[in-house]
Design a protein around this motif. Sequence first.
Motif, mmCIF file in Angstrom:
data_model
loop_
_atom_site.group_PDB
_atom_site.id
_atom_site.type_symbol
_atom_site.label_atom_id
_atom_site.label_comp_id
_atom_site.label_asym_id
_atom_site.label_seq_id
_atom_site.Cartn_x
_atom_site.Cartn_y
_atom_site.Cartn_z
ATOM 1 N N ARG A 1 23.943 27.109 40.776
ATOM 2 C CA ARG A 1 25.370 27.631 40.827
ATOM 3 C C ARG A 1 25.291 29.207 40.647
ATOM 4 O O ARG A 1 23.973 29.734 39.856
ATOM 5 C CB ARG A 1 26.132 27.136 39.972
ATOM 6 N N GLY A 2 26.264 29.876 41.160
ATOM 7 C CA GLY A 2 26.172 31.243 41.132
ATOM 8 C C GLY A 2 27.514 31.899 41.320
ATOM 9 O O GLY A 2 28.522 31.123 41.555
ATOM 10 N N THR A 3 27.695 33.063 41.142
ATOM 11 C CA THR A 3 28.922 34.156 41.282
ATOM 12 C C THR A 3 28.451 35.215 42.119
ATOM 13 O O THR A 3 27.559 35.903 41.819
ATOM 14 C CB THR A 3 29.587 34.365 39.988
ATOM 15 N N LEU A 4 29.274 35.207 43.299
ATOM 16 C CA LEU A 4 29.585 36.694 43.827
ATOM 17 C C LEU A 4 30.490 37.620 43.557
ATOM 18 O O LEU A 4 31.649 37.311 43.587
ATOM 19 C CB LEU A 4 29.504 36.363 45.362
ATOM 20 N N GLY A 5 30.198 38.731 42.663
ATOM 21 C CA GLY A 5 31.265 39.669 42.473
ATOM 22 C C GLY A 5 31.848 40.192 43.742
ATOM 23 O O GLY A 5 31.353 40.546 44.678
ATOM 24 N N LEU A 6 33.152 40.575 43.145
ATOM 25 C CA LEU A 6 33.947 40.954 44.471
ATOM 26 C C LEU A 6 33.977 42.696 44.131
ATOM 27 O O LEU A 6 33.147 43.347 44.147
ATOM 28 C CB LEU A 6 35.366 40.461 44.533
ATOM 29 N N GLY A 7 35.378 43.033 44.355
ATOM 30 C CA GLY A 7 35.501 44.543 44.165
ATOM 31 C C GLY A 7 35.162 45.204 45.251
ATOM 32 O O GLY A 7 34.804 46.272 45.587
#
Length: 479
Positions: free
Chosen positions: A406-412
């Motif tokens: 599992r992972g998270t892609l940062g936005l901004g």
Amino acid sequence: MTRHHTPLILIALAAIGCNNPALAKTPQTDADAPRRIADAILAAQIEANGVPGMAAAVTRDGTLIWVGTAGYRDLERKLPVDPDTSFRLASVSKLLTATAAIMLHDRKRLDLDAPVQRYLPGLHLSWPADITPRHLAAHMSGIPHYQDVDAARGKVRFGSVNEAVAIFANRPLLFAPGTRYQYSSYGYTLLSAAIEGAADMPFLSFVSRAIIQDLPLRPDLAPDPAHDTVAYEFEGGAIRPAASHDYSYSWGGAGFRGTAHGVALFGARVMRDGFLSPKARAMMWTPSLMNDGTPVMEGEDRVAFGWRIRTDNDGQRIAHHAGAAIGARSALMLYPERGESVALLSNAVWVSDITETAAMLAAPFQADPTGPQTPCPIWASQYSGSFGDKPVTGTVRFAITDGICRGTLGLGNAAGDWFDALPQTSTDGLAVISILPGDRLDRGALVTPSGTYDFRRQPDGSFVAALSPARKFVVRLQR
């Protein structure tokens, strides 16, 4: 707009979905991994979209293999969604109506190409006599959908289907029948009247006896406080209970409700030999044609007899329909060659690719574990790529949690700007969940405020999620 922060630790702990109790007792072996992954996707989706409650179910060869729930059916009383929670089906109701019409045709009681007036001797229609049940089911009758004058339609209880037809029976057609496509729930109100005439019994009675039978589905006639979810809507980015709404103006178009496993089992029943003849079922899923031979299309889908037909990225045929109504967003998707049915229900309208989301909830049960094995990119710390025609960069974190990558892609970035513009809650990060267990990320689910998308590794090592034909999210992981 309220912002939701979705760090990796929340994704790791977000498996708030609960299975059917009979399924939940099974030990968490490798055989349970697809259910755990589907639970994680559903939990991450409700975290991302801000919808109060959701439920989903998958069947294979007529057997229920997963029921997942997340969130609340009643926020004020803190009552969670459970497997018996009943949701509005919105336009998924049209599939019950279309199936009822095909069943009557199968029994030689309804001619799909005869003038619909043949089955409506007590109704006066001001239109030409060439509107047929086939026109109505494929939205090419010319009958208009809801119009401005119908704004108060949900405040009236109509005593019969014929009374509901009278709402629009004198309105001019938008075009000659069979010459164009124009979505019309009122067309399904008229189709339900024809079903009444052919069946020689009230529409709701015929659907209940012949189609629903013992399934946990029913018309939205009277509330069931012990099981019904509250209907919610977004207003200014916040969620609130929706006003009451009466669907008697279109039982056949939007007026049923039920559980996720009830909807999935209905889909399984449609695929079961003996419920419909193979010829009738094939006819129901055959794309419709207009008078000039042009296929009836809705976006990328071919419109059949009520159902939409498409092919997925793996070449599998799909028969499906989605719905949106006050306090509801719904989808039913069938994989006829696989014998699989997947249902997804929620208790608020949200800007969503709900069909894609349903497909990704089914993906863990379809994945081939013998394919290429790309290690989980726990080494990655950032990414670059593109969102549509704009370049994007951001941070990224991956870990193996509960045996799943599992992972998270940062936005901004441009992707974040696009999601922030949606009329529901936004997120600072997008969850990625592998659809296969273990140390691998060959294919994942990209969970966003607008839905869950196929996140596939490409030959060049990048990952791509297609949010639409014109908007792809391309991600290249970097250390």
